[in-house]
Design a protein around this motif. Structure first.
Motif, PDB file in Angstrom:
ATOM      1  N   LYS A 171      12.148  39.284  63.595  1.00  0.00           N
ATOM      2  CA  LYS A 171      13.386  40.025  63.398  1.00  0.00           C
ATOM      3  C   LYS A 171      14.549  39.212  63.942  1.00  0.00           C
ATOM      4  N   PRO A 172      15.652  39.147  63.215  1.00  0.00           N
ATOM      5  CA  PRO A 172      16.778  38.340  63.688  1.00  0.00           C
ATOM      6  C   PRO A 172      17.422  38.949  64.934  1.00  0.00           C
ATOM      7  N   LEU A 173      18.144  38.107  65.659  1.00  0.00           N
ATOM      8  CA  LEU A 173      18.891  38.533  66.841  1.00  0.00           C
ATOM      9  C   LEU A 173      20.324  38.060  66.710  1.00  0.00           C
ATOM     10  N   CYS A 174      21.256  38.918  67.049  1.00  0.00           N
ATOM     11  CA  CYS A 174      22.672  38.583  66.957  1.00  0.00           C
ATOM     12  C   CYS A 174      23.371  39.019  68.238  1.00  0.00           C
ATOM     13  N   TYR A 175      24.051  38.075  68.878  1.00  0.00           N
ATOM     14  CA  TYR A 175      24.810  38.365  70.092  1.00  0.00           C
ATOM     15  C   TYR A 175      26.242  37.870  69.904  1.00  0.00           C
ATOM     16  N   GLU A 177      30.040  37.585  68.295  1.00  0.00           N
ATOM     17  CA  GLU A 177      30.697  37.655  66.989  1.00  0.00           C
ATOM     18  C   GLU A 177      30.198  36.519  66.098  1.00  0.00           C
ATOM     19  N   CYS A 178      29.531  36.870  64.991  1.00  0.00           N
ATOM     20  CA  CYS A 178      28.936  35.873  64.107  1.00  0.00           C
ATOM     21  C   CYS A 178      29.406  36.081  62.674  1.00  0.00           C
ATOM     22  N   TYR A 179      29.661  34.967  61.986  1.00  0.00           N
ATOM     23  CA  TYR A 179      30.204  35.007  60.639  1.00  0.00           C
ATOM     24  C   TYR A 179      29.198  34.488  59.613  1.00  0.00           C
ATOM     25  N   ASN A 180      29.122  35.225  58.502  1.00  0.00           N
ATOM     26  CA  ASN A 180      28.326  34.810  57.351  1.00  0.00           C
ATOM     27  C   ASN A 180      26.861  34.562  57.725  1.00  0.00           C
ATOM     28  N   VAL A 181      26.283  35.496  58.481  1.00  0.00           N
ATOM     29  CA  VAL A 181      24.875  35.371  58.842  1.00  0.00           C
ATOM     30  C   VAL A 181      24.004  35.754  57.654  1.00  0.00           C
ATOM     31  N   ARG A 182      22.794  35.236  57.645  1.00  0.00           N
ATOM     32  CA  ARG A 182      21.847  35.537  56.572  1.00  0.00           C
ATOM     33  C   ARG A 182      20.895  36.637  57.054  1.00  0.00           C
ATOM     34  N   PRO A 183      21.060  37.886  56.601  1.00  0.00           N
ATOM     35  CA  PRO A 183      20.163  38.968  57.033  1.00  0.00           C
ATOM     36  C   PRO A 183      18.806  38.841  56.362  1.00  0.00           C
ATOM     37  N   VAL A 195      19.932  42.658  60.571  1.00  0.00           N
ATOM     38  CA  VAL A 195      20.678  41.558  61.179  1.00  0.00           C
ATOM     39  C   VAL A 195      20.416  41.439  62.678  1.00  0.00           C
ATOM     40  N   HIS A 196      19.766  42.451  63.269  1.00  0.00           N
ATOM     41  CA  HIS A 196      19.498  42.398  64.706  1.00  0.00           C
ATOM     42  C   HIS A 196      18.386  43.380  65.054  1.00  0.00           C
ATOM     43  N   ASP A 197      17.591  42.991  66.026  1.00  0.00           N
ATOM     44  CA  ASP A 197      16.506  43.848  66.493  1.00  0.00           C
ATOM     45  C   ASP A 197      17.053  44.790  67.566  1.00  0.00           C
ATOM     46  N   GLY A 198      17.743  45.843  67.115  1.00  0.00           N
ATOM     47  CA  GLY A 198      18.312  46.816  68.050  1.00  0.00           C
ATOM     48  C   GLY A 198      19.724  47.214  67.694  1.00  0.00           C
ATOM     49  N   GLN A 199      20.370  47.913  68.607  1.00  0.00           N
ATOM     50  CA  GLN A 199      21.733  48.426  68.426  1.00  0.00           C
ATOM     51  C   GLN A 199      22.739  47.276  68.328  1.00  0.00           C
ATOM     52  N   ILE A 200      23.675  47.399  67.365  1.00  0.00           N
ATOM     53  CA  ILE A 200      24.774  46.443  67.256  1.00  0.00           C
ATOM     54  C   ILE A 200      26.102  47.184  67.299  1.00  0.00           C
ATOM     55  N   SER A 201      27.179  46.422  67.464  1.00  0.00           N
ATOM     56  CA  SER A 201      28.511  47.023  67.597  1.00  0.00           C
ATOM     57  C   SER A 201      29.160  47.306  66.251  1.00  0.00           C
ATOM     58  N   PHE A 215      28.498  48.670  51.278  1.00  0.00           N
ATOM     59  CA  PHE A 215      27.252  48.825  52.031  1.00  0.00           C
ATOM     60  C   PHE A 215      27.358  50.034  52.938  1.00  0.00           C
ATOM     61  N   THR A 216      26.221  50.475  53.422  1.00  0.00           N
ATOM     62  CA  THR A 216      26.155  51.532  54.429  1.00  0.00           C
ATOM     63  C   THR A 216      25.517  50.958  55.679  1.00  0.00           C
ATOM     64  N   ALA A 217      26.230  51.031  56.801  1.00  0.00           N
ATOM     65  CA  ALA A 217      25.738  50.443  58.046  1.00  0.00           C
ATOM     66  C   ALA A 217      24.829  51.408  58.798  1.00  0.00           C
ATOM     67  N   ASP A 218      23.808  50.853  59.432  1.00  0.00           N
ATOM     68  CA  ASP A 218      22.947  51.591  60.361  1.00  0.00           C
ATOM     69  C   ASP A 218      22.999  50.822  61.684  1.00  0.00           C
ATOM     70  N   LEU A 219      24.051  51.068  62.459  1.00  0.00           N
ATOM     71  CA  LEU A 219      24.297  50.292  63.675  1.00  0.00           C
ATOM     72  C   LEU A 219      23.207  50.457  64.728  1.00  0.00           C
ATOM     73  N   PRO A 220      22.662  51.664  64.950  1.00  0.00           N
ATOM     74  CA  PRO A 220      21.616  51.795  65.979  1.00  0.00           C
ATOM     75  C   PRO A 220      20.395  50.913  65.723  1.00  0.00           C
ATOM     76  N   ASN A 221      20.101  50.605  64.462  1.00  0.00           N
ATOM     77  CA  ASN A 221      18.929  49.797  64.131  1.00  0.00           C
ATOM     78  C   ASN A 221      19.273  48.383  63.686  1.00  0.00           C
ATOM     79  N   GLY A 222      20.554  48.024  63.752  1.00  0.00           N
ATOM     80  CA  GLY A 222      20.955  46.676  63.366  1.00  0.00           C
ATOM     81  C   GLY A 222      20.695  46.381  61.902  1.00  0.00           C
ATOM     82  N   GLU A 223      20.964  47.355  61.027  1.00  0.00           N
ATOM     83  CA  GLU A 223      20.649  47.197  59.608  1.00  0.00           C
ATOM     84  C   GLU A 223      21.797  47.687  58.733  1.00  0.00           C
TER      85      GLU A 223
END
Length: 490
Positions: A171-175, A177-183, A195-201, A215-223
């Motif tokens: 699972k990807p990890l993001c810490y 501010e990152c631009y144009n990441v590949r989910p 895009v992240h294993d866990g909660q994101i901002s 898109f529809t964000a799911d911030l608690p799951n990083g998706e």
């Protein structure tokens, strides 16, 4: 404690004092952790000590030497080493120790006088065993490492799973501010990406072939889930990990988040004073995205090198961080010629000046040279570039030093142009001056200085006649000797 810290330091500084090294090693034996108590001389703790009334076996035959140094580029992880403890195995009575599990198990070293209470001994290493070997028929060697060894591990072992082609990928990890990441696609039928294993901002934007899409964000799951099927590569702009105490985007804060959630170390293993000082010094916003298998130390190095920082585990077992700057301020140690061995000052390295510093910033985590045809030329060029670049130059350096260095751009995880420009100027200010690394073999107490601290040296050789400040970038010492070798950068 009846022996104060000041009394302990005074005792360390005196030659001729008897010193005892106590070893508490904790291998895994027959299904449980067993503490083995050893010493370099006979010692029994008192009934009110911790541990109480404990006899330490007088079997330590050699005391390990401590070494630590910054990397040659003065950024990233330090290189610590504690050598080995040699244990008496006359007659093979400890042959069975070779069958025990020592690797990664705690080893603590304490130093004191044979007539002190055990509680007055001071911890000088909180580390781990790397291995145990038979150096000979009569001697076992316990190889020591500090806790930095515990950072040498995968940063992510949790896999995507499911039935997509990404099932076996971490699972990807993001810490930050990152631009144009590949989910990574997690569910093709619902067009769901992680895009992240866990909660994101935040998920600031999602693109398909460089074109913004719904898109529809799911911030608690990083998706997130795409509103419609995508044409072209899917990427996203992200503000990452927001677990625990919330969103973070500076080197020091991300360091602590990774170390305390992705390694066996906890908040108690963090040197809070060094991280607080570093947080005030380095406030730049950064971002790091991990989409493939990677090591914790690799990621920490990327973060540290972005702001010219070094890090490592101190003798006390705590993770410290700092930044190499030109020597200014109050020294922790004053050395004069009488403190230096005869012929004990030498030049180890001469560092030619740098005329130009170039830094990359605002990393593009998935460059795309073939975006959608509707993308403008300007956006097309930005999508193809791996990062943006700033530079700072002092042309006068070339006048004096014809071979002054003009290196390629250095990678950073900095986000803002202003921050990158300021960092380029800071590095140029340090590097445009001729620098040296000196070796000083001196008479001083062990454990009295740390990597990154300032020393003032007054000596008739190599420009130190009037006294000059220098930064400690290397230390070699033995806990039972008042001979310390320092590497100084000035």
């Amino acid at each position: 404690m009846s022996i104060s810290d000041a009394q302990y330091q005074a005792w360390l500084a005196r030659d001729g004092e008897r010193r005892v090294l106590l070893v508490e090693a904790m291998p895994y034996v027959s299904g449980s952790v067993l503490t083995r108590y050893m010493a370099s001389a006979p010692f029994v703790s008192g009934p009110s000590d911790t541990p109480a009334s404990m006899a330490y076996d007088d079997i330590v035959r050699s005391v390990p030497q401590f070494k630590s140094s910054m990397a040659d580029v003065f950024a990233g992880q330090t290189r610590p080493s504690w050598g080995e403890i040699e244990v008496d195995n006359s007659g093979g009575e400890r042959d069975g120790w070779l069958s025990d599990a020592w690797d990664g198990r705690a080893v603590r070293l304490y130093l004191g006088s044979p007539d002190w209470s055990r509680n007055d001994f001071r911890l000088i290493l909180d580390g781990v065993a790397d291995d145990i070997v038979a150096r000979s028929r009569d001697v076992l060697q316990i190889k020591l490492r500090d806790k930095q060894q515990l950072l040498n591990r995968p940063i992510q072992t949790s896999l995507i799973g499911g039935t997509t082609a990404n099932a076996d990928k971490p699972k990807p990890l993001c810490y930050g501010e990152c631009y144009n990441v590949r989910p990574l696609l997690t569910d093709a039928s619902t067009r769901r990406y992680k895009v992240h294993d866990g909660q994101i901002s935040a998920i600031s934007a999602v693109y398909a072939g460089g074109v913004s899409v719904s898109f529809t964000a799911d911030l608690p799951n990083g998706e997130f889930t795409l509103a419609a099927a995508a044409t072209g590569e899917v990427t996203a702009d992200i503000k990452g990990d927001a677990s625990g105490s919330g969103y973070i985007d500076t080197v020091g804060a991300i360091f602590q988040r990774i170390v305390t959630t992705r390694t066996p170390l906890s908040s108690g293993d963090i040197d809070s004073s060094s991280f607080s000082a570093f947080a005030a010094l380095c406030t730049q916003v950064v971002g790091v995205y991990v989409e493939s298998r990677s090591n914790v130390l690799q990621v920490l190095d990327q973060l540290a090198q972005s702001v010219g920082a070094w890090y490592g585990i101190g003798r006390d077992g705590k993770l410290k961080i700092g930044r190499l700057d030109a020597p200014t301020g109050s020294p922790v140690l004053d050395l004069v010629v009488d403190d230096v061995e005869q012929g004990g000052l030498s030049v180890r390295r001469r560092i030619l000046p740098t005329a130009t510093v170039r830094l990359n910033y605002k990393k593009n985590w998935s460059p795309n040279s073939a975006p959608a045809s509707s993308v403008s030329d300007g956006v097309r060029a930005a999508l193809a570039a791996e990062s943006l670049t700033v530079s700072d130059t002092d042309a006068s350096v070339k006048t004096t030093y014809l071979m002054a260095q003009e290196p390629d751009a250095e990678a950073t995880l900095l986000v803002a142009q202003a921050a990158a420009s300021a960092e380029a100027t800071r590095r140029l200010t340090i590097r445009k001056v001729l620098r040296y690394v000196y070796e000083v073999k001196c008479f001083t107490a062990p454990q009295s200085v740390e990597i990154g601290q300032l020393v003032r040296l007054t000596h008739p050789r190599f420009g130190f006649a009037a006294g000059k400040l220098a930064v400690i970038v290397g230390i070699t010492e033995s806990p039972t000797s008042n001979r310390v070798t320092l590497e100084l950068w000035a």
